[in-house]
Scaffold this motif. Structure first.
Motif, short mmCIF file in Angstrom:
data_model
loop_
_atom_site.label_atom_id
_atom_site.label_comp_id
_atom_site.label_asym_id
_atom_site.label_seq_id
_atom_site.Cartn_x
_atom_site.Cartn_y
_atom_site.Cartn_z
N TYR A 191 8.82 3.97 53.85
CA TYR A 191 10.22 4.41 53.92
C TYR A 191 10.43 5.28 55.15
N ASN A 192 11.65 5.25 55.69
CA ASN A 192 11.97 6.15 56.80
C ASN A 192 12.43 7.49 56.23
N ALA A 193 12.81 8.42 57.10
CA ALA A 193 13.21 9.76 56.68
C ALA A 193 14.48 9.76 55.83
N PRO B 16 3.88 -2.49 57.25
CA PRO B 16 4.74 -2.25 58.41
C PRO B 16 5.69 -1.07 58.20
N ALA B 17 5.97 -0.39 59.29
CA ALA B 17 6.94 0.71 59.32
C ALA B 17 7.51 0.73 60.73
N GLU C 245 15.16 4.85 53.35
CA GLU C 245 15.36 3.40 53.41
C GLU C 245 14.01 2.71 53.50
N LYS C 246 13.83 1.66 52.70
CA LYS C 246 12.57 0.92 52.68
C LYS C 246 12.38 0.16 53.98
N LEU C 247 11.18 0.30 54.56
CA LEU C 247 10.85 -0.34 55.82
C LEU C 247 9.99 -1.59 55.62
N SER D 100 3.16 1.69 61.56
CA SER D 100 2.60 1.14 60.33
C SER D 100 1.75 2.21 59.66
N VAL D 101 1.29 1.89 58.46
CA VAL D 101 0.27 2.69 57.79
C VAL D 101 -0.81 1.73 57.31
N VAL D 102 -2.02 2.25 57.16
CA VAL D 102 -3.11 1.47 56.58
C VAL D 102 -3.54 2.18 55.31
#
Length: 143
Positions: free
Chosen positions: A83-85, A113-114, A88-90, A57-59
């Motif tokens: 997004y992943n590498a 979330p990621a 694609e949207k996560l 995840s990121v905050v």
């Protein structure tokens, strides 16, 4: 007596080895880099803050500002997408309704979330109006 001495010495060696082999507390901080994001400006309104990159995840933490409370289109919220590498949207998330700035500035902090190994490769941070319409977005890559 020699058995007790050998056991005590062995215990000291194991304890020292464990302590010497333990990672420093600052090493854990380096695992979660923080990226500041410059103000995203729309007229006299803005959002600015930081992105903390975790493994799944990121905050996003910061402040956003609105100069008018004339209606939802003049209010401001901050929203983010991960997004992943491969691009694609996560996931997505934003500041809470209670954090919406209408004619004022408000602080916020939210988790996006990621849920992939290694977490997000890119975060897109957006300044939204009170209707959750993206007004201006900027991408930030994981350091």
């Amino acid at each position: 007596m020699q058995t007790h001495l050998a056991a005590a010495l062995g215990s000291v060696v194991l304890t020292a080895g464990t302590l010497l082999g333990a990672p420093a507390a600052s090493a854990q901080v380096a695992d979660y880099p923080v990226t500041p994001y410059a103000p995203i400006l729309v007229g006299n309104t803005w959002t600015t803050g930081t992105i903390t990159w975790y493994n799944r995840s990121v905050v996003v933490t910061g402040t956003h500002k609105s100069v008018s409370a004339a209606g939802p289109e003049y209010c401001r919220r901050t929203w983010a997408y991960t997004y992943n590498a491969a691009g694609e949207k996560l996931g997505s998330a934003g500041s809470a309704s209670s954090d919406t700035a209408c004619g004022t500035s408000k602080n916020f902090s939210f988790q996006v979330p990621a849920d992939v190994p290694g977490g997000a490769a890119l975060v897109r941070v957006c300044l939204d109006d009170g209707n959750l319409k993206d007004l201006l977005c900027r991408p930030y890559r994981r350091p």
